[in-house]
Scaffold this active site. Structure first.
Site, short mmCIF file in Angstrom:
data_model
loop_
_atom_site.label_atom_id
_atom_site.label_comp_id
_atom_site.label_asym_id
_atom_site.label_seq_id
_atom_site.Cartn_x
_atom_site.Cartn_y
_atom_site.Cartn_z
N ASP A 116 0.87 -1.22 0.08
CA ASP A 116 -0.08 -0.12 -0.15
C ASP A 116 0.75 1.18 0.03
O ASP A 116 1.83 1.42 0.40
CB ASP A 116 -1.09 0.05 1.17
N TYR A 117 0.42 2.18 -0.78
CA TYR A 117 0.97 3.49 -0.53
C TYR A 117 0.88 4.38 0.78
O TYR A 117 -0.34 4.22 1.19
CB TYR A 117 0.43 4.60 -1.69
N ASP A 293 -5.92 2.17 -2.17
CA ASP A 293 -4.36 2.85 -1.83
C ASP A 293 -3.75 1.26 -1.88
O ASP A 293 -2.28 1.34 -1.36
CB ASP A 293 -4.06 3.84 -0.87
#
Length: 339
Positions: A116-117, A293
């Site tokens: 994930d970002y 995300d």
DNA sequence: GGTTCAAGCGCG
DNA sequence: AAAGCGCGCTTGAACC
């Protein structure tokens, strides 16, 4: 023979009924016993009806898996949505709910990899606003909520208390959503004056963010739309409404859409890059889910390290912003462990 | 049997 | 007078 048993009505729903929403019951729970019992019941009932009872019924008999449907043209900001079943709202925040996430497992000999970002929307805010303080916080790879707390409270980054960080986090998220000082006050349980002060100090420390918010509202009004970094538009028919309530709601969407929408654009680019990379390199890995995300992959165990490195490169390289993109990657036998 | 609405709540 | 963005799913009530 019964005494009147009426809890205070702290809020009404749009139709005028007494609200029993979670935050209302939470407040009532300080003075009465019943609300806590209702809250506990609701938590379990939600998990049982939506997930525990339903997901097993949705297993595909040919594959032995649940398969969601993703929709590309539903969300106004360009996000995907997921349905039948929705796999973008599987519980994670509380321990009881996480037990459901633990049921999502990898095939034998494989692991689940969740990439994930971190703080992508705030990074996009730094990019769009050009705010010097925010840009340097991300350039230095600081914990952004700690950095905000340090600015707002005038202390060193490593002297920030847990409470100060929590408050800064609420401010940061509130900004992304276009929250008002009133909303901040309600969220934090402080009075309006105190909330207004925090907002004033924040904008004094991050003047670029203030300018970005004002410019975005102005441009939305002038053009009737706002855009992501990649040019996706959100049209805002109510941005000039004489009805203040409608207009202000449109203004909040105008603030939020460039950030949420750019994040959606970036992860779509990443999905294409990651998938292409896996195929090109012939890696025993495939993307199995997207959660706004986060990408979830199923990876053959022996390829874990190489795939993680490749995924990180693809995701980080999906956009060139004024701040770096950071990727957190977790690996486990189930989706909970992978976080 | 079905649909629609309101309220509430799971996630990012 | 309202007050925090974006989704989808469940229950219960009203209605056909």
């Amino acid at each position: 023979m019964f005494e009147k048993l009426q809890l205070p009505v702290l809020r009404k729903t749009p139709t005028g009924q007494p609200s029993t929403a979670e935050d209302v019951l939470e407040e009532l729970a300080a003075s009465y016993e019943l609300p806590r019992t209702v809250l506990d019941y609701r938590t379990l009932a939600k998990l049982k009806s939506t997930y525990t009872d339903k997901l097993p019924q949705q297993i595909n008999s040919k594959t032995g898996r649940v398969h969601t449907s993703y929709h590309q043209a539903v969300a106004q900001t360009g996000r995907l949505s997921s349905s039948d079943p929705n796999l973008q709202n599987i519980p994670i925040r509380r321990a009881e709910g996480r037990r459901i996430r633990q049921a999502f497992i990898a095939a034998p000999g494989h692991v689940l990899m969740a990439a994930d970002y971190s703080q992508i929307e705030l990074r996009i805010m730094a990019h769009l606003s050009n705010d010097a303080g925010l840009l340097s916080a991300f350039a230095a790879d600081l914990d952004v909520h700690c950095a905000t707390a340090a600015e707002v409270f005038g202390v060193a980054v490593d002297a920030v208390s847990a409470d100060q960080r929590r408050l800064a986090k609420t401010i940061n998220f509130g900004l992304i959503y276009g929250m008002s000082p009133f909303g901040l006050a309600r969220q934090l349980g402080i009075d309006r004056g105190a909330a207004q002060k925090y907002v004033d100090v924040y904008f004094a420390r991050y003047p670029g963010v203030k300018r970005f918010m004002d410019d975005t509202r102005m441009q939305a009004r002038a053009n009737g739309f706002v855009e992501t970094v990649y040019g996706r538009r959100l049209y805002l028919p109510d941005i000039r409404a004489s009805n203040q309530q409608l207009r202000q709601a449109a203004e909040r969407s105008a603030i939020n859409a460039p950030m949420q929408g750019t994040a959606a654009d970036i992860i779509k680019r990443a999905m294409i890059g990651v998938d292409a990379w896996c195929r090109l390199e012939n890696f025993p890995a495939r993307v199995v889910m997207q959660v706004h995300d986060e990408l979830v992959l199923e990876v053959r165990e022996d390829a874990t390290d190489k795939v993680a490195a490749g995924i990180r490169e693809q995701m980080a390289g999906a956009a060139e912003l004024k701040v770096p993109l950071r990727i957190h990657i977790g690996v486990g036998m189930n989706w909970d462990e992978a976080h």
